[in-house]
Each structure stands twice: as C-alpha cells, then as structure tokens.
Design an enzyme around this catalytic site. Structure first.
Site, mmCIF file in Angstrom:
data_model
loop_
_atom_site.group_PDB
_atom_site.id
_atom_site.type_symbol
_atom_site.label_atom_id
_atom_site.label_comp_id
_atom_site.label_asym_id
_atom_site.label_seq_id
_atom_site.Cartn_x
_atom_site.Cartn_y
_atom_site.Cartn_z
ATOM 1 N N GLY A 289 -18.031 -0.363 -14.432
ATOM 2 C CA GLY A 289 -16.962 -0.798 -14.173
ATOM 3 C C GLY A 289 -16.680 -1.831 -14.455
ATOM 4 N N ASP B 202 -28.503 -1.469 -29.649
ATOM 5 C CA ASP B 202 -29.230 -0.760 -29.697
ATOM 6 C C ASP B 202 -29.841 1.066 -29.278
ATOM 7 O OD1 ASP B 202 -27.661 -1.442 -26.824
ATOM 8 O OD2 ASP B 202 -29.759 -0.343 -26.251
ATOM 9 N N TYR C 146 -12.842 0.147 -20.383
ATOM 10 C CA TYR C 146 -12.006 -1.278 -20.778
ATOM 11 C C TYR C 146 -11.757 -1.505 -21.965
ATOM 12 C CZ TYR C 146 -12.238 -0.590 -16.157
ATOM 13 O OH TYR C 146 -11.799 -0.542 -14.677
ATOM 14 N N LEU D 262 -19.758 -5.063 -21.115
ATOM 15 C CA LEU D 262 -19.253 -5.219 -19.827
ATOM 16 C C LEU D 262 -19.475 -7.199 -20.284
ATOM 17 C CD1 LEU D 262 -18.029 -5.285 -17.323
ATOM 18 C CD2 LEU D 262 -20.664 -5.516 -16.150
#
Lengths: 175, 357, 833
Positions: free
Chosen positions: B220, B333, B291, B247
C-alpha cells in the site's frame, strides 16, 4: 600462503561507506581536501573524491604526499618534495581528510601530520584508512575505517588496488 | 474446469478457466514479469489488495516448497496466468499451487492472453479488476463500487513481537508486511533479530538497545500510515544505524521531508537497470513498486540519492547526510530476483560496526 | 567508450560446418560485420566455408578464402596489419589458432589485439584442471576430483565426495576408459589391480543424472553484466547438451537456485575478465538444486548463445560486437525498432522456446544411435509457443521432415526396446517418452528411469489427452480450439479426420478464429518495440499485420540435416537480401535457431513456425505475399499451395532430386544459364566421385574442367540441343562422362544443384543467386551479366564436401552427397598442383 580478507566488492563497499561517513562528519564537502599518502593512499583518496563528486556534484581536491623524509624511524638522504600534487593547493584553514591504505604503528600518519604542518595550518585533520590492523605505537586513531583486521606483528597486510596492482583486494601474508 | 471471468475497470472482460478457490475477488491488477519465483511473489505481503498477472506463461512448475515462502500465507487477491501446472515437490507429494490457493481462499484464473493483458495494463493507470463467475453488468457495478481497504499494513503486520535469534548484532526489524527474505539475509549474517509491530515507538526501540534498525517492505501507500511512524523514524535514525526497504524506504523518505507519489503504472520485475550513483555500477534487483520518491522533492541538505532506475528515472535509494541511515526502493534479498545488491545487508552491518567502535 | 584505435579488424570464420557448429557461426560473423561497419571499422574475414554469407557481404579485397590455421591467419595479419582479431565467431578452431598466436608472442610483437576473449579465459578453455582451479578460486564448485595412489586414499576421497564416482587410471601407455563405481564393493573390485605398478588413478564424482542448465550472459568493460538467458536441458547429464531437448526460459528451478547460477555466471565472467559474451554449463543435483557444479565455460559464440538470442529476441551479437569495441552497455545504440534501453534490460520472456535436435542417422545408419556425452545431432529446430505444450509440439512438428503434418509415433516399439530406450536414450527421445506414457507408465517411474523432471511428463500427458480428444471428437470447433492451444496443426487434424485441410480451416474461420502472432521480444510486453520476429498462438491480440502490398515470402528449409542444408540456408539468406534489394518486403519462415536466414538484418519480418501447410497458409492469408518461394524438396507443399492459393509459387532453391539422368557414370559437366529464348554457357566443371564415377557419390568439384576447344564446342552444341528439347530454365547443368576411350558422352540434364550454384558463385565472382532472383522476377539483364564473366582459365577453384564420420565414430568408404555436413573451398593457379 596468502589469504584474501577483503575482496573487490568489500573494498568498494568500504570506500563507499567511508565516503558517506565523510559527508556525515564534515556536513558536506565544502572546504574539504583529501590528502593521500603515497602510493596506494593516493589512489584511495582519488576514488573517494570520485565518489564525493558523483554524490555532491563538486570536485574535491586530492593532494598526494610522500612522507618518507618525515619518518623518524627511517634513514633518508634525498631531499625530494613532500607534495606530489600538480597544482598548488593551500591547506590553510581546510578540512583535511588524510587517506592511507593501512593503519599500523601510526608512524606514517605522524610523519604525514608533520608534512601537512609545513604546508599551512588546516582547520582540522581527520584520518581515513582502508584497514586498521592494530599495534599502535603512537596516540593516533582513525576517524573512518574500512575494515578492522586484527593481526599479529608477524603477518603482513597486503593492500592491492586495481590502478597499479590490477586487482582490488586485501590479503594477509605470513612473514 | 469451470469457466470464469477476469473483468477490468475499463470494461474489458477475459474468459478463462478457474483454478485455486472459486471465490469472487476484487483488487488492483498488477503485472509481475519475473520469470521464476511465483511462490515468493504470491506470498509476498506487498500484494495485499492486488491481483497478480504473471507474464511468464507457465506457473506452478515447482510446486510449493519450504524455502520459497515470503510469508506463510498469501494475502494477494488473485492470480492470473496463461497456464498453471499442478506439480507437487514436497515429500508427501500432495501440495501444489492450486491447492495452496484453495487453502487460502484465493482464486486463480488461467488461459488468459496475459501478453495482451500486460500490454493493455502498461498503457493505462493502475486499475481495479475482479475474478467472477459471470461478466455481467452486475459484476462490473460491483467492481466499480468496491473500495479497497487502506488499512493494509495494519492487517498484515505482526501483532506481537517475535524473535529470530542469532549470535551477532542485535537488530530490531519493524514489520510493515514482513518479507521473509529480509529475515533470511539477516540470519545469514548471524543477526539476533526481534521483529516488532509497525506502530512500535522510538522509546520501545531504544529500550531494546539494538545495534541497528531495519524497516521492512509492505503493502500500500506510505501515506496510509499514522504520523507516529514517521516520528519514530526521525527519532531513531539519529541514534541507531537504519536500513529500510520498499514501503520502509518510502516512509524513510517521508520522515525526511521528501515526497512520495503514486506511479502511473506499477512495476514488478527484475529487468530494469539500476545505477548506483556513487560508483556508476549497474545492478539488477527485484522491484515491486506502486509508489516512488519524487527526486525533485529531495532536500539535498538532508538526503543523498544513491540509486536510480534508468528506465523510468525513479529514485531507487537514498541515504541520510547526517546519520548512517539509508534505504532502497527495491528488494535486495531477491525473492524472487537477482542477488546483485544482496550485500546491502553487509553494508548495513558495516555501518552498525562502524558506529559501535 | 569506443576504442578509437580499432579501425581494422580481422574476423576468424568458422570454417566448414560440422557437428556442433552449423550456420550459427556464419550468422554471428555476418551480424558482427554489420555492427563493425556501423562503427566505422574496416572488416577483414578469413574463412574457407563456401556457404558463408560473410564472405559474400565483405568487400572482395578484404576476403581471404583460406583454411583457418596458424600460418594462414598469420599471413593475413602480416599482409593487412589489422588492429585486432576477433576469434569468437570461429568456434574452437579459431580459438586454438589464437592460443597459438598468443603463446608464440606474435600478436604482441605485431601490436594486434584479441577482442572478445581474454588471456585469462584462453588459459582455461580446454584445460579442465586449470578451469577447476579457476572455479574454486572464487568459491564456486567444480566437479570434485582427485589423484589417488592407494585404495585407502581412494576411500578417503569417496568419504568426502560420496558415491557414485568415476575412476580413470592414468597411464602413459594406453588411454583408459572411465569406469563408474556406485558403492564400496565396486570400488574395491575396481581398484584391486590398479595400484600394483605404481600407477595412479583419477577419482571424480559422477554427476550422471544431474540436471543440466546453461546460462548465456554479457559483460562490458565497466563490469556491468546481464543474464541473457537460462537454458534448461530436459535430458540429464549423460546426454550431451547439444543432443538434449532444451527449453527456455528455465522451467523447473526455483528462483533461489536460478539466482545462484546467475551470480556464479557473473563471478566467473569477472574472474576471466570477459568483455563480450559467455556461455556456462551447470550440473545440478536433481534432489537439491542448491548443490551444483560448473561444468563448462565457453566464452565464445556457439549454438547455445544463438538459441539464447533467438529465444529472447535480444540482439546479442550486435551488442556483443559493440562491447568488443569498448562500448559499455548503456552506450550502445540500437536500431530504432528497439526500445533505447534494450541492450541493458535483462531479458524476461512471456513465451516458451523448445529446441529439438535433428539427427543424421537416416543418412548414416552405421552410426551408434545411443545418446551419450559425444554430440551427434547435426542441427536443431525450435518451437515457440505461449505454453510449454505448444512449444513442445511445434518443435516436434518442425523436427519432422515429412511434408505432411502427421504426428510421428512409436506405436510399434517392443516393450523391451521401450524400457531399454528409456534408460539408454536414442534419437527419438520424445516419442519414446510419449509412448511410455501411452502405455501407462507412471510419472514417478519415468522420472526414476529417465532422470527427466516430472514436470515434462505432465506436459506430455496433456498432449496425449489432446491427441485422444482429436481422435474421439472429429470436426468439432471445441476440439480444434483445444488442439490449437496445444500446438497441433491443421494438417494433423485434417490427416486424422481424413478431411481436406480447408474443411478444418473453414470450421474455425467461420467462428471468427484466426491465429494471433506474438512478437519474440525481451521485455515480456513491458515496452512497445517494433520487433520483427513472430510466432503464432491462438489468443486475443494479433501483433503482426500485413507487411506491404509487395511482399515476397521465402520458406526456409527448417532444421539442418546432412546433405546440402547449410548451403540451402545460405541460399535462402542470399535470396532474401536480393529480393529486398529489388524492392520487395521480405518475409522468411523458418525454425532453425542457428539459421543465417533468420538473422534479423536479412529480412523485414521473420516467422518462427513449423514449415507445414497449415502454418504457411495462415501466414499467406495474413501477409498476402505477391511471391512465394519454397525450397525444391517440398513437393507436397508445392502442390497444395498451388491448389489452395493459386499463388505465384516459385521453387527456389531448385529441387535437388529432379533431373533426367541416364544411369551412367559421370565425370564432368557444363553449366548454363537458360532463359526462355537462349542458353548461355558458363563453365565446365569436374565432378569428382567417391565411388568410381557414380553421380550419387560426387562430393568434390573443380572448375574449370579442361577440354580441348573443339571438344568443348561440341559439348556446348550437344548441351544446347538437350536444353532446347527440355523445358528447364535458370541454371542448368548438363552431365557428361568421358569414357575409357576418351570420348565424351551425354549423361543427363538437371537444374544446377544449390551447392554447385554457390560453388559457381565463388569461382566466377558472380552472385548467381542474385541472378536467379532477378531472372525469376524479370529483372535480369542477361547480356550485361555475361559480359562480366571473368576469364577462368588461369585459376582452379576446388570445393570438397566434408563429412561427420569421424565425429560419429564410423568408417564410411564411399561417402555420398546426402552425407555432407559442410564443405571447404580453395583456389590455386592452373600451373600449381
């Protein structure tokens, strides 16, 4: 038998981190001069300057110095100049980062400080080294360390840089 | 096999064959172009709210295995493929992709022209989509009416702290939708990790006296999280070396007064060249981003740009000027994806070690 | 940054094709040449492969038709003083020559650089010991091996590396076999006698049954690396990777395993300081993919790199050539059809490519057909699809040379033979696997017997189900849809249902269903790129549209077999170039991943499809070509195409088999160019047979064949009479025999074979394929052409076919022309012998 303790990737990472830490401590690159100690210290200083330039878009001057004649533990006869830079750079009131490959007894750094002192009084001097191997004989401490590698006095630390050794690595050799 | 439909917000309908759960689902539809690692993708919690389209046409070929979970569950909303295989590779020979999706009540749809769908989605802004039994007007009405939750991190973050022990540095890992790959990398480096809920305060972190703090990836928009998270970052970065991803990176940017914007189209794949600013070296990494940090908003006195995506110019990494705190947009990773930047974890620990002297 | 010091480069060619190297080397050299020229570099080339397009496309003054050996290469270097040589498009032969040049220090004396292959990699190529040391030096695993001097030492090693192991006695006197030992008893028995005479053994971990994976990657001077492609071998270690069915992208590895191979590839390239491309082979423990070994490192162009390029659409050779010149990946500028960042985007695929080997056993039945670690296939075909099944079936269809789309099968194999072939694979591997499934073998059983991953058996089973549906539910739309999705062709359904193919096609056309062509491009649909290679699927979006109002469609020959196939591929490529030059938009249809004719620079559009009626009709319906060229051995196609399309179908290259030949011996021939009104004498040609004077065994050619003036005139007159009474046009050959009395007698008339057409081009310096293309498109000024005929009296051109017998380990006394794998050409002055 030599043993690689810092490979190419790790060396690049170390120089990258030192670069960031210089920006942190110095609050940017203003008034900064890198002083590399002959021979490998100069190449390392140039690499750091190159990284600083990419991040900050500003040229940071690099000065090379030869400290042989300032060493108190080595006999010297010739009278070669200390500063190896092409153009005259004043160190007066500058923030100096002294760069060398290995920090060991501290005598090289001490000599370098003497050499710098002859070139004018800087605002401050910090020390960056790729490897700190311990066994100091003088009260000297590095501000930026690529890697701490505790060693015995019998071991040799061998720093190789791509510019002159065709590879980047730090190896430990037995004497 | 049951016929089902994938319907898009723009009115397109695709007929396909059901697999996984036969539930009706709605989510944002995004494309993932990794060729391998469907299990890692499906179990990555960043896909909470999202329907995943795989460009690699054959999915399910290696079953579901122990090593490839990025979370033990899947929180995605659906899976769209050209073709899936019901291969089991576990020792009992009973678990496969179809069954795994059924267990988690996630629908899949196969037989889709995923190349056409990909090309369509790449031309448009992110859309909502549904997997449904009938592609009638009612289904489209439902699709348009559905409002997706913005409480995603709240839903996926751990409620209680848990440890992942080791003999090395003490690391606090803030869980915004933890990707196990981060845990695996820290474990490879012997870190003694405590995973903490996303609303952990700086004081709670200081009380644990960690050597370093890691902010995880998660689903999100970073703006959907409370300001207290940004406050925590501002306070902790001054005292403790910090490393943030996904994020976490977006939050780190916001905490340091940069802007984060929603990308026109999301990018999920490992094929973009990413330039490390300081060395000009080009690397490849798993990217999953909706984003991005706006480069124009970065205050040069606060942050340095460290990585840039050469395809769309997005900021891929930043570092604080004054503190040993840095972040990357991509997933070093892998899981799935290249390991070119896996040594960022080592870089982080070298920061930690440098500070401890 | 580009290295401005490189102005002149010598490319070492691949020489005659052979098992392991077919047209991909010349295709690479050709693309390399294009890229070099674009960078303003003068190109020299040395090669003695008559079927090389590069030889035709480089200016004659810069072409050196000589065998690639130390002396000849050195001669050219001394004469021309190039700034650098490029050996990586010349196979191992060119590498060996380069190694010798470097060892002798000649190149550094002359200031000539070697591009594409580093000193470091030259040291490890073909030196397994040095390679293992290199691999281990970067903490990557090589197959463990050790020299042991006693049984106890041997067991010490085995305790470390585990069974099974290979034991090989090191002896100066004889070469010994490697013997596999699976347990302690076998090892003890084996070693009992070995150490008596102070001898030593090499003990090596056996990796038979391991999964074979290949990677192809590029690296630039600034250390940026991209993995172009991973290739998965369906067959396990034990079958040479060139003989295995290969699939791309990798299907049965997890991401973790795949990424460790990617990382290992990059580490290896860093270590060997490779600027250019590299192909690496790995063997993975089938039960634990994280346990792998690097088995081979090939820093040069080969059929695997060709497959990587073909299957991804990544312009590999073009990019690689730029890297050799010193450009970095971000600096490379491609043709505007590509996205600007394509050189530096790691390819990701949304299609599946499967490569099927093509075997020489029809033509060389004496050869041992068991597949092992020695490569035996002479070519390959690929199938491209949106699913594994579709790609698999298309590859299978493409590898069958029957013009009819009948699905081959192994119905008749005995159950003993079936089991035997499951364990000891032979050439028709896939059909045996399918037959085993049909007979009810279980997947886990088959996985155990064949060491092939279960995934592929599930896919084959799916294909069997569809075949059954086709048989049970004929002439239904639903059946056709399912069949199409799984790669079955219209022809196969028509054959199965005993229906004319148009009935089948009408059925789905009526439902508005047509194939959708998808681009073979490396971004999986992320970018709009104007890439010109397509494959068919039956989905929603068709990305290919009619190319132009004036299109020529050239049907290729498919996979490379023995016989004149490399020549045919050159011929096809040359046709495409010539058709383009006279104003046609050109489209080629082919499925040989190594094909020169599929090089993107050569045609306007490429379709990678089975060469079968249904697939061809689909393309014709979409592209509406004004001309269609089909190769001469496809009678069924020709007949059908004429029937269904009423199109202007031209057979070119001409049929190799037709002609009117009396069953007599033959020793020489006269070649003519025949128009509707006139026949023009071109050359005399000596036909050298391997078996007395039998025409079928003619595998060497020499021109001119010296006849007295009078005899020549008489032969020409006689030939013209025969030509007039025939209806042959184009290049026509009249065969003669000189009998024991020294008299010439007419033997027959036939179209000039394509190998000899190319031979004629090389001998005369006239491009006869160009002439033919112009002739058939009514653009040829024959008088102008004949004016340019050179005087050939002082130079002898000699072409000799080459054969794969040594590689196949067979002895053939009288090799015939259907057993040719390639050819070599040389010139000499008339007086020399």
């Amino acid at each position: 038998m030599s043993k690689v303790v810092v490979d190419k990737m790790a060396m690049q990472r170390a120089l990258t981190r030192i670069t960031y830490e210089i920006i942190e401590k110095n609050k940017g690159v203003n008034n900064l001069v890198l002083v590399g100690i002959k021979t490998r210290g100069i190449y390392l200083a140039k690499r750091i300057a190159n990284r600083l330039q990419k991040l900050e878009n500003k040229e940071v001057p690099v000065v090379g110095i030869d400290v042989t004649k300032y060493r108190d533990d080595i006999q010297h006869t010739d009278n070669e100049p200390a500063v190896l830079s092409d153009e005259a750079v004043s160190l007066k009131d500058k923030n100096i980062i002294l760069v060398d490959d290995v920090l060991f007894t501290g005598r090289t750094i001490n000599a370098a400080l003497s050499a710098i002192a002859e070139l004018g009084r800087p605002k401050n001097i910090r020390l960056a080294v790729l490897v700190d191997r311990g066994h100091r004989e003088l009260p000297i401490r590095a501000d930026f360390v690529g890697k701490n590698i505790p060693t015995s006095k019998q071991e040799i630390i061998n720093v190789q840089v791509d510019e002159i050794d065709d590879q980047d690595s730090v190896e430990i050799d037995e004497k | 096999m049951t016929t089902r439909y994938l319907i898009l917000e723009d009115g397109t309908s695709y007929k396909g064959k059901a697999f996984g759960a036969e539930a009706t689902t709605t989510g944002e539809i995004i494309v993932n172009s990794n060729m391998l690692g469907y299990q890692e993708v499906i179990t990555n919690q960043i896909y909470h709210n999202q329907i995943i389209v795989f460009t690699q046409p054959s999915i399910g070929n290696t079953g579901i295995n122990h090593k490839s979970f990025e979370a033990i569950v899947t929180n995605s909303k659906g899976v769209v493929v050209k073709e899936y295989s019901n291969i089991s590779t576990n020792r009992l020979g009973n678990l496969n992709l179809d069954l795994f999706l059924k267990q988690h009540n996630i629908p899949g749809i196969a037989g889709i022209d995923t190349r056409e769908l990909t090309r369509r989605l790449n031309r448009k802004q992110t859309m909502k989509a549904s997997i449904v039994d009938m592609d009638d007007e009612h289904a489209f009405d439902q699709l348009h009416a559905t409002v997706l939750t913005n409480q995603q991190v709240n839903q996926v973050s751990t409620k209680a702290p848990f440890p992942n022990t080791g003999d090395g540095y003490n690391i606090v890992l803030i869980d915004f939708g933890l990707k196990y790959g981060i845990l695996r990398k820290l474990a490879d480096l012997d870190c003694n990790v405590i995973v903490m809920p996303f609303e952990t305060t700086s004081q709670e972190i200081f009380d644990l006296d960690p050597d370093g703090v890691v902010l995880s990836t998660g689903p999100g928009s970073p703006r959907d999280l409370p300001d207290s998270v940004l406050q925590m970052i501002r306070e902790v970065q001054k005292e403790i070396p910090m490393f943030a991803m996904g994020l976490g990176h977006e939050l780190f940017a916001l905490a340091n007064d940069a802007n984060v914007y929603k990308l026109d189209g999301e990018h999920h794949g490992s094929n973009h060249p990413i330039r490390q600013v300081i060395t000009n070296q080009i690397i490849y990494a798993s990217q999953s981003e909706g984003y991005a940090v706006d480069p124009k908003s970065i205050i040069h006195d606060q942050l340095l740009i460290t990585y840039v995506d050469l395809v769309n110019g997005t900021v891929q990494g930043i570092r604080h000027r004054d503190y040993p705190a840095f972040s990357v947009q991509f997933s070093p990773d892998g899981g799935p994806g290249p390991q070119d930047s896996a040594d960022l974890f080592e870089e982080f620990l070298e920061n930690v070690s440098s500070q401890r002297r | 940054m580009i290295d401005n010091k490189i102005k002149k480069v010598l490319i070492l060619g691949g020489g005659p094709s052979k098992i392991g190297n077919e047209t991909e080397l010349d295709a690479a050299a050709f693309q390399m040449m294009t890229a070099l020229k674009k960078n303003g570099v003068q190109v020299l080339v040395i090669d003695n492969n008559p079927f090389s397009l590069t030889l035709s496309e480089v200016q004659p003054a810069n072409v050196f038709i000589k065998e690639i050996n130390l002396k000849n290469v050195l001669d050219v270097i001394k004469k021309e003083s190039p700034d650098a040589i490029i050996p990586i498009a010349g196979g191992l032969r060119a590498i060996h020559v380069t190694q010798e040049l470097l060892n002798q220090g000649i190149l550094s004396d002359l200031g000539v650089r070697v591009l594409g292959i580093s000193k470091e990699s030259l040291k490890v190529i073909n030196n397994p010991d040095k390679m293992k040391i290199a691999i281990n030096s970067i903490d990557e695993p090589a197959v463990p091996s050790k020299i042991v001097r006693s049984e106890s030492e041997a067991f010490e090693v085995v305790r470390e590396i585990g069974f099974p192991v290979n034991i090989k006695k090191v002896s100066h006197k004889e070469s010994t076999e490697r013997i596999i030992c699976n347990n302690a008893e076998e090892l003890s028995d084996m070693l009992e006698d070995e150490f008596k005479d102070d001898s030593v053994c090499i003990i090596e971990k056996s990796i038979v049954g391991y999964k074979q994976i290949e990677t192809v990657a590029v690296r630039d001077q600034t250390n940026t690396k991209i993995l172009i492609s991973g290739l998965e071998n369906i067959d396990a270690v034990g079958v040479h990777s060139g003989d295995s069915i290969v699939i791309s992208p990798v299907q049965t590895l997890g991401d973790i395993e795949y990424q460790s191979l990617r990382t290992a590839t990059f580490k290896m390239m860093d270590l060997l300081n490779i600027v250019g491309l590299c192909h690496i082979q790995f063997a993975l423990d089938p039960n634990d993919g994280s346990n792998y070994y690097i088995t081979k490192i090939n820093p040069l162009i080969n059929s695997s790199s060709a497959l990587a390029a073909r299957s991804t659409g990544y312009p590999l050779v073009y990019v690689c050539t730029n890297l050799l010149l010193g450009n970095s990946l971000p600096e490379i500028q491609l043709h505007a059809n590509y996205h600007r960042l394509t050189p530096i985007m790691e390819p990701t695929l949304d299609h599946v490519v499967i490569k099927m080997p093509v075997w020489p056993f029809d033509n060389v039945p004496e050869a041992n057909q068991h597949l092992n670690t020695t490569m035996k296939s002479v070519g390959s075909t690929i199938g491209v699809g949106r699913t594994v099944e579709e790609a698999m079936l298309k590859a299978l269809r493409s590898s069958q040379f029957s013009p009819r789309d009948v699905l081959p099968s192994m119905y008749e194999i005995s159950s003993d033979e079936l089991i035997s072939q499951l364990i000891h694979p032979k050439s028709d591997r896939l059909l045996v696997l399918i037959e085993a499934l049909r007979r009810g073998y279980q997947v886990d059983e088959l996985e155990e017997l064949t060491k092939i991953n279960q995934f592929y058996f599930y896919k084959l089973k799916e294909l069997l189900d569809v075949e059954e549906l086709i048989i049970k539910e004929p002439m239904k739309l639903r059946t056709i849809e399912v069949a199409h999705d799984h790669g079955f062709g219209d022809g196969m359904m028509a054959e199965t249902w005993h229906q004319p193919i148009e009935k089948v096609r009408e059925l789905y056309h009526a439902a508005g269903e047509y194939p959708t062509y998808k681009a073979i491009e490396p971004s999986a649909g992320e970018f709009d790129q104007n890439i010109r290679s397509f494959y068919s699927s039956y989905e929603i979006e068709n990305e290919s549209s009619q190319e132009s109002e004036k299109t020529a469609l050239v049907i290729g020959r498919g996979g490379n077999k023995l016989g004149p196939n490399t020549a045919a591929d050159y011929y096809t490529a040359e046709m495409l170039i010539q058709l383009h030059r006279i104003g046609y938009k050109t489209i080629v249809m082919n499925n040989n991943p190594n094909a020169l004719s599929l090089s993107p620079q050569i045609s306007d559009k490429q379709y990678i499809e089975p060469i079968q009626l249904g697939a061809i009709l689909n393309i014709i319906e979409l592209e509406k070509p004004v001309r269609v060229f089909i190769p001469g051995n496809r009678h069924f196609l020709l007949k059908q195409l004429k029937k269904y399309t009423g199109l202007n179908v031209q057979v070119l290259p001409p049929d190799q088999e037709t002609g009117v030949v009396l069953p007599k011996d033959v020793t020489y021939a006269l070649n003519f160019f025949v128009t509707q009104d006139e026949s023009y004498f071109i050359s005399t040609e000596k036909l050298i047979s391997n078996n007395k004077s039998d025409l079928d065994y003619v595998t060497a050619y020499e021109t001119p064949y010296v006849l007295g003036d009078e005899a020549l005139q008489r032969d020409i007159e006689e030939s013209k009479a025969h030509i007039q009474s025939s209806n042959w046009i184009g290049l026509v050959q009249i065969l003669f025999n000189q009998n024991k009395k020294g008299e010439s007698e007419y033997v027959g008339i036939r179209p000039l074979r394509l190998t000899e057409t190319i031979f004629l081009s090389r001998a005369t310096g006239i491009n006869w394929v160009r002439a033919l293309v112009r002739f058939y498109t009514k653009r040829l000024d024959i008088n102008e052409l004949m004016k340019n005929m050179p005087d050939m009296s002082n130079r002898v051109t000699h072409m000799q076919a080459t054969f794969p017998f040594k590689q196949l380990n067979v002895k053939v006394d009288h090799a015939n022309s259907s057993q040719e794998v390639g050819a070599k050409i040389k010139f000499r002055l008339v007086d020399d012998k």
